[in-house]
Design an enzyme around this catalytic site. Structure first.
Site, PDB file in Angstrom:
ATOM      1  N   SER A   1       0.832  -1.219   0.027  1.00 33.08           N
ATOM      2  CA  SER A   1      -0.064   0.114   0.082  1.00 33.08           C
ATOM      3  C   SER A   1       1.076   1.332  -0.176  1.00 33.08           C
ATOM      4  O   SER A   1       2.075   1.200   0.449  1.00 33.08           O
ATOM      5  CB  SER A   1      -0.731  -0.072   1.378  1.00 33.08           C
ATOM      6  OG  SER A   1      -1.484   1.266   1.365  1.00 33.08           O
TER       7      SER A   1
ATOM      8  N   TYR B   1      -1.853  -0.282  10.190  1.00 30.68           N
ATOM      9  CA  TYR B   1      -1.981  -0.668   8.792  1.00 30.68           C
ATOM     10  C   TYR B   1      -0.858  -0.302   8.035  1.00 30.68           C
ATOM     11  O   TYR B   1      -0.071  -1.270   7.430  1.00 30.68           O
ATOM     12  CB  TYR B   1      -3.243  -0.268   7.993  1.00 30.68           C
ATOM     13  CG  TYR B   1      -3.352  -0.635   6.766  1.00 30.68           C
ATOM     14  CD1 TYR B   1      -3.632  -1.762   6.325  1.00 30.68           C
ATOM     15  CD2 TYR B   1      -3.304   0.322   5.664  1.00 30.68           C
ATOM     16  CE1 TYR B   1      -3.607  -2.325   5.043  1.00 30.68           C
ATOM     17  CE2 TYR B   1      -3.424   0.103   4.393  1.00 30.68           C
ATOM     18  CZ  TYR B   1      -3.792  -1.242   3.822  1.00 30.68           C
ATOM     19  OH  TYR B   1      -3.781  -1.504   2.726  1.00 30.68           O
TER      20      TYR B   1
END
Length: 251
Positions: free
Chosen positions: A146, A160
């Site tokens: 990501s 995250y």
């Protein structure tokens, strides 16, 4: 391409979102096993779409965070296909949003167990099947990371972002470790992608709200990420390893 010569691809978290898009696109040239965690009806619809494209496709309910789930996944792979040519580590979770000082240890443990430990363990099993060091014929691994790994996720999900930073580091290190063993290891780093991930984290309007901050002025699609994944798996990327490919509209 004959049925017997079709490469076999394993996609974790392939029942929806980016993973399902990878399964649908890969079906044009691969046979597939993909895992999903809970939505059996959607996973079967994804498998049927892959079969309609000519693939042999098997959907397996398995939690990649759970050692038993991983064991079941690779046992089915060996039983149903007897080979592995590529792995896409897509299974992942964001966890709830919140500042670090308001986030319990349990959130970090759950996110890291899925996004980091699950990815590492699947890589290990894939290496044992694909590496020339172990008698394999080589292959490719693509980790779905990501842009959060660089942007940091402050105020939303540092947990995250930190997990995806670990995935990036794993990708670089593993690519160097396996470079002489026939396995390429790369990652895609999606930016603001219009999937259910945002709603699952309690931010259903996140893509619309943040899109003006993307240089291309829009969120991306799961299919756009999947196309990058398929390129990294393909022979067109045969001299590419250790890459962290942003798919982010410039964000």
């Amino acid at each position: 391409m004959t049925i017997e010569s079709r490469p076999v691809l394993l996609v974790t978290g392939g029942g929806r979102g980016i993973g399902a898009a990878v399964v649908r696109l890969a079906a044009q040239g691969h046979d597939l096993l993909f895992t999903y965690r809970s939505d059996a009806a959607r996973a079967e619809a994804t498998a049927e779409a892959a079969r309609a494209a000519g693939a042999r496709a098997v959907a397996l309910q398995a939690d990649i965070a759970d050692p038993a789930g991983r064991a079941a996944c690779f046992a089915m792979l060996d039983r149903e296909f007897g080979r592995l040519d590529g792995l896409v580590n897509n299974a992942g979770i964001t966890g709830p949003t919140g500042r670090l000082d308001e986030t319990a240890d349990e959130v970090w443990e759950v996110v890291l167990r899925t996004n980091v430990i699950g990815t590492i363990a699947c890589c290990r099993e894939a290496i044992r099947r694909m590496s020339t060091r172990h008698g394999g014929k080589g292959g490719a691994i693509v980790n779905v990371s990501s842009r959060a790994s660089t942007l940091g996720g402050g105020g939303e999900w540092v947990h995250y972002a930190a997990s995806k930073g670990a995935v990036d580091t794993l990708t670089i290190g593993l690519s160097r470790e396996l470079a002489t063993e026939g396995i390429r290891v790369n990652a895609v780093n999606p930016g603001l992608i219009d999937t259910e991930l945002h709603a699952a984290a309690g931010l259903p309007d996140r893509v619309t709200r943040l899109a003006p901050g993307v240089p291309m002025q829009r969120g991306g699609s799961a299919e756009e990420v999947a196309e990058a994944v398929l390129w990294l798996l393909s022979d067109a990327a045969r001299y590419v390893t250790g890459a962290l490919l942003p798919v982010s509209g410039g964000r």
